[in-house]
Design an enzyme around this catalytic site. Structure first.
Site, PDB file in Angstrom:
ATOM      1  N   ASP A  14       1.567 161.465  52.242  1.00 56.67           N
ATOM      2  CA  ASP A  14       0.529 161.292  53.277  1.00 56.67           C
ATOM      3  C   ASP A  14      -0.442 162.468  53.433  1.00 56.67           C
ATOM      4  O   ASP A  14      -0.742 162.873  54.569  1.00 56.67           O
ATOM      5  CB  ASP A  14       1.187 161.001  54.633  1.00 56.67           C
ATOM      6  CG  ASP A  14       2.031 159.735  54.648  1.00 56.67           C
ATOM      7  OD1 ASP A  14       2.151 159.084  53.603  1.00 56.67           O
ATOM      8  OD2 ASP A  14       2.584 159.409  55.714  1.00 56.67           O
ATOM      9  N   ASP A  52      -0.079 156.505  54.289  1.00 54.37           N
ATOM     10  CA  ASP A  52       0.032 155.799  55.566  1.00 54.37           C
ATOM     11  C   ASP A  52      -1.189 154.879  55.639  1.00 54.37           C
ATOM     12  O   ASP A  52      -2.327 155.349  55.503  1.00 54.37           O
ATOM     13  CB  ASP A  52       0.023 156.852  56.688  1.00 54.37           C
ATOM     14  CG  ASP A  52       0.772 156.412  57.923  1.00 54.37           C
ATOM     15  OD1 ASP A  52       1.817 155.739  57.807  1.00 54.37           O
ATOM     16  OD2 ASP A  52       0.320 156.765  59.041  1.00 54.37           O
ATOM     17  N   HIS A  54      -2.421 151.719  57.812  1.00 54.51           N
ATOM     18  CA  HIS A  54      -2.200 150.782  58.922  1.00 54.51           C
ATOM     19  C   HIS A  54      -3.340 149.782  59.098  1.00 54.51           C
ATOM     20  O   HIS A  54      -4.515 150.150  58.946  1.00 54.51           O
ATOM     21  CB  HIS A  54      -2.086 151.560  60.234  1.00 54.51           C
ATOM     22  CG  HIS A  54      -0.935 152.515  60.305  1.00 54.51           C
ATOM     23  ND1 HIS A  54       0.369 152.132  60.149  1.00 54.51           N
ATOM     24  CD2 HIS A  54      -0.901 153.854  60.553  1.00 54.51           C
ATOM     25  CE1 HIS A  54       1.157 153.196  60.297  1.00 54.51           C
ATOM     26  NE2 HIS A  54       0.417 154.254  60.526  1.00 54.51           N
ATOM     27  N   HIS A  87      -4.886 155.962  63.647  1.00 56.12           N
ATOM     28  CA  HIS A  87      -4.979 156.845  62.473  1.00 56.12           C
ATOM     29  C   HIS A  87      -4.727 156.048  61.200  1.00 56.12           C
ATOM     30  O   HIS A  87      -4.056 155.018  61.222  1.00 56.12           O
ATOM     31  CB  HIS A  87      -3.954 157.993  62.571  1.00 56.12           C
ATOM     32  CG  HIS A  87      -2.533 157.513  62.516  1.00 56.12           C
ATOM     33  ND1 HIS A  87      -1.864 157.018  63.613  1.00 56.12           N
ATOM     34  CD2 HIS A  87      -1.663 157.411  61.480  1.00 56.12           C
ATOM     35  CE1 HIS A  87      -0.646 156.643  63.258  1.00 56.12           C
ATOM     36  NE2 HIS A  87      -0.493 156.855  61.969  1.00 56.12           N
ATOM     37  N   LYS A 112       2.446 152.427  53.092  1.00 58.20           N
ATOM     38  CA  LYS A 112       3.423 152.073  54.124  1.00 58.20           C
ATOM     39  C   LYS A 112       2.730 151.922  55.465  1.00 58.20           C
ATOM     40  O   LYS A 112       1.583 152.367  55.625  1.00 58.20           O
ATOM     41  CB  LYS A 112       4.505 153.148  54.196  1.00 58.20           C
ATOM     42  CG  LYS A 112       3.943 154.497  54.558  1.00 58.20           C
ATOM     43  CD  LYS A 112       4.951 155.592  54.300  1.00 58.20           C
ATOM     44  CE  LYS A 112       4.395 156.924  54.714  1.00 58.20           C
ATOM     45  NZ  LYS A 112       4.001 156.998  56.119  1.00 58.20           N
ATOM     46  N   CYS A 157       6.990 161.931  58.505  1.00 61.13           N
ATOM     47  CA  CYS A 157       7.059 161.200  57.237  1.00 61.13           C
ATOM     48  C   CYS A 157       7.778 161.967  56.137  1.00 61.13           C
ATOM     49  O   CYS A 157       8.489 161.368  55.326  1.00 61.13           O
ATOM     50  CB  CYS A 157       5.668 160.753  56.830  1.00 61.13           C
ATOM     51  SG  CYS A 157       5.061 159.501  57.987  1.00 61.13           S
TER      52      CYS A 157
END
Ligand code: VGL
Ligand code: ZN
Length: 209
Positions: A14, A52, A54, A87, A112, A157
């Protein structure tokens, strides 16, 4: 000193714009890991990144829970979930990797946090351990035995990824000066290092490699 072998893997967790100063979930000194990681990558034949990633309606975002603020808690997927600022939203520059981070030799990127119903700190499984990114099977297909973890953030993470790597049977190392912690509480980074050591994860610095 640890001599890097050809089936060792460096996992870069990340290292994205939202986790460095100026980003939505900025980690203090997060940008300082970039040159350290770039130098480390030269020592490894195999490098894999996590991202990351989302959707904007993700359940870990305080903004998606009217009246709630970042740092407050809710229940998500049956787990206590701390709420974050928005984020690493898919398609935004905050989700992009830091522009100085070398990506040239990456074997793959494992994303993820794509399921809005559950958060996902680890690069292997979501926090409820239902979804699997496929990273564990991929590492096994490469005959990886030792996993070296670096990136952001140490107390979330990086820790969850290293703990899962250990649990999956990989000999696991964390390169401390190639990580930084969010430190919502000032000792969180130190606590994360201790927790990982108690699980048998070895803590190194980049000079050991
Ligand atoms: C992370 C909080 C929320 C991380 C990701 O990469 O450490 N932390 N999402
Ligand atoms: Zn996240």
């Amino acid at each position: 000193m640890v001599k890097i072998e050809k089936n060792d893997v460096l996992l870069v967790v990340d290292v994205q714009n939202d986790f460095v100063p100026g980003g939505a979930l900025a980690v203090k000194e997060g940008d300082l890991v970039v040159p350290v990681i770039n130098a480390l990558q030269e020592e490894f034949k195999q490098v894999i990144a996590t991202q990351d990633f989302h959707p904007s309606d993700h359940g870990s975002f305080a903004a998606n829970h009217p009246g709630k603020n970042p740092g407050e808690f809710i229940e998500l997927a049956g787990l206590t979930q701390i709420l974050w600022p928005v984020h690493c939203v898919q398609g935004t520059s905050g989700a992009d990797f830091h522009s100085d981070l070398n990506q040239g030799q990456w074997l793959g990127i494992f994303q993820k946090g794509k399921n809005k119903e559950v958060d996902s700190y680890s690069g292997f499984f979501d926090n409820a351990r239902r979804g699997d990114t496929g990273l564990g099977d991929y590492l096994k297909s490469l005959s990886v035995e030792r996993v070296f973890v670096c990136g952001l953030a140490l107390d979330y993470c990086v820790k969850f990824t290293a703990m899962d790597a250990m649990e999956l049977g990989f000999d696991t190392f964390v390169i401390a000066d190639a990580t930084r912690a969010v430190n919502l509480s000032p000792e969180d980074g130190a606590k994360a290092l201790k927790e990982m050591e108690q699980k048998g994860i070895k803590i190194l610095t980049s000079k050991d490699i």
